[in-house]
Design a protein around this motif. Structure first.
Motif, PDB file in Angstrom:
ATOM      1  N   TYR A 155       7.044   6.402  -3.422  1.00  0.00           N
ATOM      2  CA  TYR A 155       6.165   6.431  -4.593  1.00  0.00           C
ATOM      3  C   TYR A 155       6.423   5.274  -5.556  1.00  0.00           C
ATOM      4  CZ  TYR A 155       4.729  11.047  -3.072  1.00  0.00           C
ATOM      5  OH  TYR A 155       4.211  12.090  -2.334  1.00  0.00           O
ATOM      6  N   SER A 156       7.522   4.576  -5.377  1.00  0.00           N
ATOM      7  CA  SER A 156       7.816   3.436  -6.248  1.00  0.00           C
ATOM      8  C   SER A 156       7.337   2.113  -5.649  1.00  0.00           C
ATOM      9  CB  SER A 156       9.328   3.344  -6.507  1.00  0.00           C
ATOM     10  OG  SER A 156      10.034   3.215  -5.286  1.00  0.00           O
ATOM     11  N   GLY A 157       6.681   2.164  -4.489  1.00  0.00           N
ATOM     12  CA  GLY A 157       6.257   0.940  -3.828  1.00  0.00           C
ATOM     13  C   GLY A 157       4.977   0.358  -4.415  1.00  0.00           C
ATOM     14  N   ASP A 158       4.654  -0.868  -4.009  1.00  0.00           N
ATOM     15  CA  ASP A 158       3.439  -1.557  -4.458  1.00  0.00           C
ATOM     16  C   ASP A 158       2.527  -1.797  -3.259  1.00  0.00           C
ATOM     17  OD1 ASP A 158       4.398  -1.716  -7.067  1.00  0.00           O
ATOM     18  OD2 ASP A 158       5.529  -3.551  -6.628  1.00  0.00           O
ATOM     19  N   GLY A 159       1.247  -2.119  -3.529  1.00  0.00           N
ATOM     20  CA  GLY A 159       0.304  -2.430  -2.472  1.00  0.00           C
ATOM     21  C   GLY A 159      -0.454  -1.196  -2.019  1.00  0.00           C
ATOM     22  N   LEU A 160      -1.379  -1.440  -1.095  1.00  0.00           N
ATOM     23  CA  LEU A 160      -2.215  -0.356  -0.613  1.00  0.00           C
ATOM     24  C   LEU A 160      -1.411   0.638   0.215  1.00  0.00           C
ATOM     25  CD1 LEU A 160      -4.990   0.935  -0.191  1.00  0.00           C
ATOM     26  CD2 LEU A 160      -5.290  -0.567   1.803  1.00  0.00           C
ATOM     27  N   VAL A 161      -0.573   0.126   1.142  1.00  0.00           N
ATOM     28  CA  VAL A 161       0.217   0.996   2.011  1.00  0.00           C
ATOM     29  C   VAL A 161       1.685   0.668   1.819  1.00  0.00           C
ATOM     30  CG1 VAL A 161       0.647   1.753   4.367  1.00  0.00           C
ATOM     31  CG2 VAL A 161      -1.667   1.061   3.689  1.00  0.00           C
ATOM     32  N   THR A 162       2.455   1.660   1.427  1.00  0.00           N
ATOM     33  CA  THR A 162       3.913   1.517   1.315  1.00  0.00           C
ATOM     34  C   THR A 162       4.511   2.287   2.476  1.00  0.00           C
ATOM     35  OG1 THR A 162       3.747   1.451  -1.106  1.00  0.00           O
ATOM     36  CG2 THR A 162       5.911   1.870  -0.165  1.00  0.00           C
ATOM     37  N   VAL A 163       5.236   1.582   3.337  1.00  0.00           N
ATOM     38  CA  VAL A 163       5.681   2.201   4.567  1.00  0.00           C
ATOM     39  C   VAL A 163       7.194   2.301   4.603  1.00  0.00           C
ATOM     40  CG1 VAL A 163       5.731   0.008   5.835  1.00  0.00           C
ATOM     41  CG2 VAL A 163       5.461   2.168   7.085  1.00  0.00           C
ATOM     42  N   GLY A 164       7.681   3.405   5.098  1.00  0.00           N
ATOM     43  CA  GLY A 164       9.080   3.567   5.445  1.00  0.00           C
ATOM     44  C   GLY A 164       9.184   3.556   6.949  1.00  0.00           C
ATOM     45  N   ARG A 165      10.228   4.148   7.494  1.00  0.00           N
ATOM     46  CA  ARG A 165      10.366   4.158   8.948  1.00  0.00           C
ATOM     47  C   ARG A 165       9.499   5.248   9.568  1.00  0.00           C
ATOM     48  NH1 ARG A 165      13.418   2.585  13.172  1.00  0.00           N
ATOM     49  NH2 ARG A 165      13.919   4.131  14.779  1.00  0.00           N
ATOM     50  N   ASN A 166       9.472   6.439   8.921  1.00  0.00           N
ATOM     51  CA  ASN A 166       8.830   7.592   9.533  1.00  0.00           C
ATOM     52  C   ASN A 166       7.625   8.112   8.748  1.00  0.00           C
ATOM     53  OD1 ASN A 166      11.037   7.622  11.389  1.00  0.00           O
ATOM     54  ND2 ASN A 166      12.251   8.671   9.822  1.00  0.00           N
ATOM     55  N   SER A 167       7.246   7.408   7.694  1.00  0.00           N
ATOM     56  CA  SER A 167       6.108   7.868   6.895  1.00  0.00           C
ATOM     57  C   SER A 167       5.539   6.697   6.119  1.00  0.00           C
ATOM     58  CB  SER A 167       6.533   8.989   5.930  1.00  0.00           C
ATOM     59  OG  SER A 167       7.566   8.540   5.070  1.00  0.00           O
ATOM     60  N   ALA A 168       4.319   6.893   5.635  1.00  0.00           N
ATOM     61  CA  ALA A 168       3.649   5.849   4.852  1.00  0.00           C
ATOM     62  C   ALA A 168       2.857   6.508   3.736  1.00  0.00           C
ATOM     63  CB  ALA A 168       2.726   5.026   5.744  1.00  0.00           C
ATOM     64  N   LEU A 169       2.864   5.820   2.581  1.00  0.00           N
ATOM     65  CA  LEU A 169       2.087   6.286   1.436  1.00  0.00           C
ATOM     66  C   LEU A 169       0.878   5.368   1.283  1.00  0.00           C
ATOM     67  CD1 LEU A 169       1.754   8.067  -1.128  1.00  0.00           C
ATOM     68  CD2 LEU A 169       3.074   6.323  -2.357  1.00  0.00           C
ATOM     69  N   VAL A 170      -0.323   5.977   1.317  1.00  0.00           N
ATOM     70  CA  VAL A 170      -1.563   5.225   1.173  1.00  0.00           C
ATOM     71  C   VAL A 170      -2.075   5.409  -0.249  1.00  0.00           C
ATOM     72  CG1 VAL A 170      -3.891   4.864   2.024  1.00  0.00           C
ATOM     73  CG2 VAL A 170      -2.079   5.578   3.611  1.00  0.00           C
ATOM     74  N   GLY A 171      -2.230   4.291  -0.971  1.00  0.00           N
ATOM     75  CA  GLY A 171      -2.717   4.353  -2.338  1.00  0.00           C
ATOM     76  C   GLY A 171      -4.224   4.278  -2.409  1.00  0.00           C
ATOM     77  N   HIS A 172      -4.782   4.143  -3.620  1.00  0.00           N
ATOM     78  CA  HIS A 172      -6.221   4.014  -3.818  1.00  0.00           C
ATOM     79  C   HIS A 172      -6.465   2.857  -4.783  1.00  0.00           C
ATOM     80  CE1 HIS A 172      -5.308   6.444  -7.434  1.00  0.00           C
ATOM     81  NE2 HIS A 172      -4.641   7.221  -6.606  1.00  0.00           N
ATOM     82  N   ILE A 173      -7.634   2.240  -4.652  1.00  0.00           N
ATOM     83  CA  ILE A 173      -7.897   1.031  -5.422  1.00  0.00           C
ATOM     84  C   ILE A 173      -8.588   1.322  -6.752  1.00  0.00           C
ATOM     85  CG2 ILE A 173      -7.956  -0.409  -3.371  1.00  0.00           C
ATOM     86  CD1 ILE A 173     -10.952  -0.281  -3.370  1.00  0.00           C
ATOM     87  N   GLU A 174      -9.143   2.556  -6.923  1.00  0.00           N
ATOM     88  CA  GLU A 174      -9.752   2.966  -8.183  1.00  0.00           C
ATOM     89  C   GLU A 174      -9.011   4.186  -8.720  1.00  0.00           C
ATOM     90  OE1 GLU A 174     -12.108   1.558  -9.906  1.00  0.00           O
ATOM     91  OE2 GLU A 174     -12.635  -0.029  -8.472  1.00  0.00           O
ATOM     92  N   ASP A 175      -9.178   4.437 -10.032  1.00  0.00           N
ATOM     93  CA  ASP A 175      -8.557   5.606 -10.646  1.00  0.00           C
ATOM     94  C   ASP A 175      -9.436   6.815 -10.355  1.00  0.00           C
ATOM     95  OD1 ASP A 175      -7.003   7.319 -12.064  1.00  0.00           O
ATOM     96  OD2 ASP A 175      -7.619   6.603 -14.055  1.00  0.00           O
ATOM     97  N   VAL A 176      -9.198   7.475  -9.219  1.00  0.00           N
ATOM     98  CA  VAL A 176     -10.056   8.564  -8.755  1.00  0.00           C
ATOM     99  C   VAL A 176      -9.231   9.845  -8.618  1.00  0.00           C
ATOM    100  CG1 VAL A 176     -11.662   7.064  -7.560  1.00  0.00           C
ATOM    101  CG2 VAL A 176      -9.637   7.919  -6.347  1.00  0.00           C
ATOM    102  N   SER A 177      -9.939  10.964  -8.635  1.00  0.00           N
ATOM    103  CA  SER A 177      -9.287  12.252  -8.437  1.00  0.00           C
ATOM    104  C   SER A 177      -9.522  12.794  -7.038  1.00  0.00           C
ATOM    105  CB  SER A 177      -9.793  13.275  -9.468  1.00  0.00           C
ATOM    106  OG  SER A 177     -11.195  13.435  -9.348  1.00  0.00           O
ATOM    107  N   ASP A 178     -10.405  12.176  -6.297  1.00  0.00           N
ATOM    108  CA  ASP A 178     -10.598  12.555  -4.904  1.00  0.00           C
ATOM    109  C   ASP A 178     -11.253  11.382  -4.178  1.00  0.00           C
ATOM    110  OD1 ASP A 178     -13.459  12.723  -5.389  1.00  0.00           O
ATOM    111  OD2 ASP A 178     -13.049  14.652  -6.314  1.00  0.00           O
ATOM    112  N   LEU A 179     -11.212  11.422  -2.866  1.00  0.00           N
ATOM    113  CA  LEU A 179     -11.791  10.334  -2.060  1.00  0.00           C
ATOM    114  C   LEU A 179     -12.207  10.901  -0.712  1.00  0.00           C
ATOM    115  CD1 LEU A 179      -9.258   9.587   0.080  1.00  0.00           C
ATOM    116  CD2 LEU A 179      -8.372   8.523  -1.990  1.00  0.00           C
TER     117      LEU A 179
END
Length: 557
Positions: free
Chosen positions: A440-464
């Motif tokens: 959760y402290s990463g930057d960019g669209l996709v922050t990846v670890g070894r076994n998981s990835a966090l996908v962010g969003h480009i707009e301030d939205v509550s759903d997508l």
């Protein structure tokens, strides 16, 4: 001065029990008045029997009735020192004999009346017999609360028929009949005091003293019944004026102590409580009966959620809290709510009160602007399911002609404020769960670890809108029309890769998500496409396929 123990013994005719710090003035006055009442009752009980011939049955009934009187006055104390079974067995034998003799001695002048009395006597004795089984630790018949209540009603009905039989017999005076009817009132008084002692009375010996004095009314009736058994005597009734004076005096002495012990309204506490509902699991308004709604609001008002102070002072009565709650319902804005809470002495007036808390005390007001708060849990769930289905239907597959081995399209719901995005992870891998916290402290669209990835969003939205697809080989890149495209490595240790589904926290995908690790354990590539469509809706496409490369690629900035 003799002290409180001597006063107690003089009024109750028994040694003091427990520890008392001393009687206050009102209790002392109540004891003195009760002493006068009990002295008058004792005089009525100890009057000499009327002379006259008695047959063998009437003589036996007189002796047994006087034995019951002696038990009520003095024998109860030494017998109470014996095992409970001895006391109950003696009472069962005594009253079985008295009831049989009642049937034989009283001139009922009606076979139906005598049969009804016999049936009710049997019901009354059955209750005593069941208590004896309990005292002997033998197997009881589990009758249930309804039958237990029936025994109590049966005892009262047996008293009614006995007094009616005495009236039809004609040998008993009006005073004895009045005592019989008054003994019926003792049933109601004892039940009432037992039910209300914890709510209306302020502790101390008041309840036990009143119940003990009231119990002597039955003893007066038994003694008078035994006294007037001879058939050759006709006892003259008292003059009407004297009878009225006695009735007024008895009613006054009986009612005034009860009224004196009742709390004033402003000091009332715990009239409504959270006992009928669970304060830790607030039920929906639509699932509550009207009598339960005030209790739920009191749970809210007296609660200290999050460690903060309660809504109202702890010393405030339940009635006052409910009154302030209804005043808050009528407040026009937050400032007026704050003024009401300040006037009530709240420790947190600036917090105000939310509609979902106030709906329990004024549903007609809150429901006009927030009808959804009036629903039951089932209705709320149905409405939520319909809303999610409607939102899912708004999302379309951006690659309709490119079918994955598994795929799904749904609305993904985020936290309204500051949600960083969603995970693509292996839910069965503990290491992946621990690693996800660091993403959760990463930057960019996709922050990846070894076994998981966090996908962010480009707009301030509550759903997508989210579409996930899994392929056996890498699909074409097709970056046209997308604003950002990134590809990263990801590993599945247990053979699963997926996106979280919506749970109780209302965050996650609105439809079941498939397992994207279609080849089981191993290395995969994760490609994420993001764009904002013409309607302002953010769309995501997540593609997973086997791949050993460990490179992170930005396919479209």
């Amino acid at each position: 001065m003799f002290g409180d123990d001597w006063l107690w013994m003089a009024v109750q005719w028994s040694p003091p029990y427990g520890e008392r710090a001393g009687f206050d003035t009102s209790t002392t006055v109540m004891l003195l008045v009760t002493a006068l009442v009990k002295a008058a009752f004792l005089w009525l009980i100890l009057r000499a029997p009327l002379p006259g011939p008695l047959d063998r049955r009437a003589r036996a009934l007189r002796r047994l009735l006087y034995l019951a009187v002696a038990y009520a006055l003095v024998l109860w104390y030494p017998i109470g020192l014996l095992p409970d079974a001895v006391d109950t067995a003696s009472q069962l034998a005594l009253w079985a004999a008295i009831d049989v003799l009642y049937l034989l001695v009283i001139r009922w002048r009606s076979r139906v009346l005598r049969a009804a009395a016999a049936a009710l006597f049997a019901v009354e004795l059955a209750g005593v017999a069941d208590q004896l089984l309990d005292d002997l630790n033998l197997r009881q018949v589990h009758w249930g609360e309804v039958v237990g209540l029936g025994w109590m009603v049966g005892g009262a009905a047996a008293t009614v028929l006995t007094v009616v039989g005495q009236w039809r017999d004609g040998r008993w005076s009006r005073g004895t009949l009045v005592a019989g009817w008054a003994s019926l009132g003792v049933y109601a008084l004892v039940i009432t005091l037992n039910l209300l002692a914890g709510h209306l009375f302020s502790g101390g010996p008041a309840v036990s003293v009143i119940m003990d004095a009231a119990g002597l009314v039955t003893t007066v009736w038994l003694a008078a019944t035994a006294r007037e058994l001879p058939t050759e005597n006709s006892v003259p009734d008292l003059p009407p004026a004297r009878l009225r004076a006695i009735r007024v005096a008895v009613a006054t002495v009986t009612v005034l102590p009860i009224i004196a012990m009742i709390h004033p309204e402003q000091a009332a506490r715990l009239t409504y409580t959270g006992w009928s509902t669970d304060c830790y699991d607030r039920p929906s308004f639509g699932d509550l009966k009207p009598a339960q709604r005030d209790a739920v609001f009191l749970c809210v008002a007296r609660g200290m959620d999050g460690g903060g102070p309660p809504m109202f002072p702890e010393s405030m009565s339940d009635q006052a809290i409910l009154a302030y709650g209804r005043a808050l319902c009528r407040a026009k804005d937050r400032d007026e709510q704050e003024a009401i809470l300040t006037r009530a002495g709240s420790a947190r007036p600036s917090w105000g009160v939310n509609p979902w808390d106030l709906v329990y005390v004024c549903p007609e007001i809150i429901g006009a602007t927030h009808p959804e708060l009036l629903r039951s849990a089932e209705e709320t769930q149905a409405a939520n399911d319909a809303y999610i289905a409607e939102e899912n239907a708004k999302c379309r597959d951006p690659w309709p002609r490119t079918k994955g081995v598994v795929q799904a399209t749904a609305k993904y719901f985020l936290f309204v404020d500051g949600d960083p995005g969603y995970l693509v992870h292996d839910p069965g891998d503990q290491a992946a769960e621990e690693e996800a916290d660091k993403l959760y402290s990463g930057d960019g669209l996709v922050t990846v670890g070894r076994n998981s990835a966090l996908v962010g969003h480009i707009e301030d939205v509550s759903d997508l809108c989210l579409t996930v697809k899994a392929f056996r080989t890498a699909p074409p890149r097709r970056t046209a029309g997308w604003q950002q495209v990134e590809e990263v490595p990801i590993v599945s240790r247990t053979g699963r890769l997926t996106v979280p589904e919506m749970g109780e926290d209302e965050v996650g995908a609105g439809a079941p998500m498939p397992n994207l690790a279609i080849k089981g354990k191993g290395r995969y590539r994760l490609r994420v496409y993001v764009r904002i469509d013409d309607g302002g809706e953010e769309q995501h496409l997540v593609v997973v396929f086997p791949g050993a490369s460990r490179k992170k690629l930005t396919l479209k900035p």
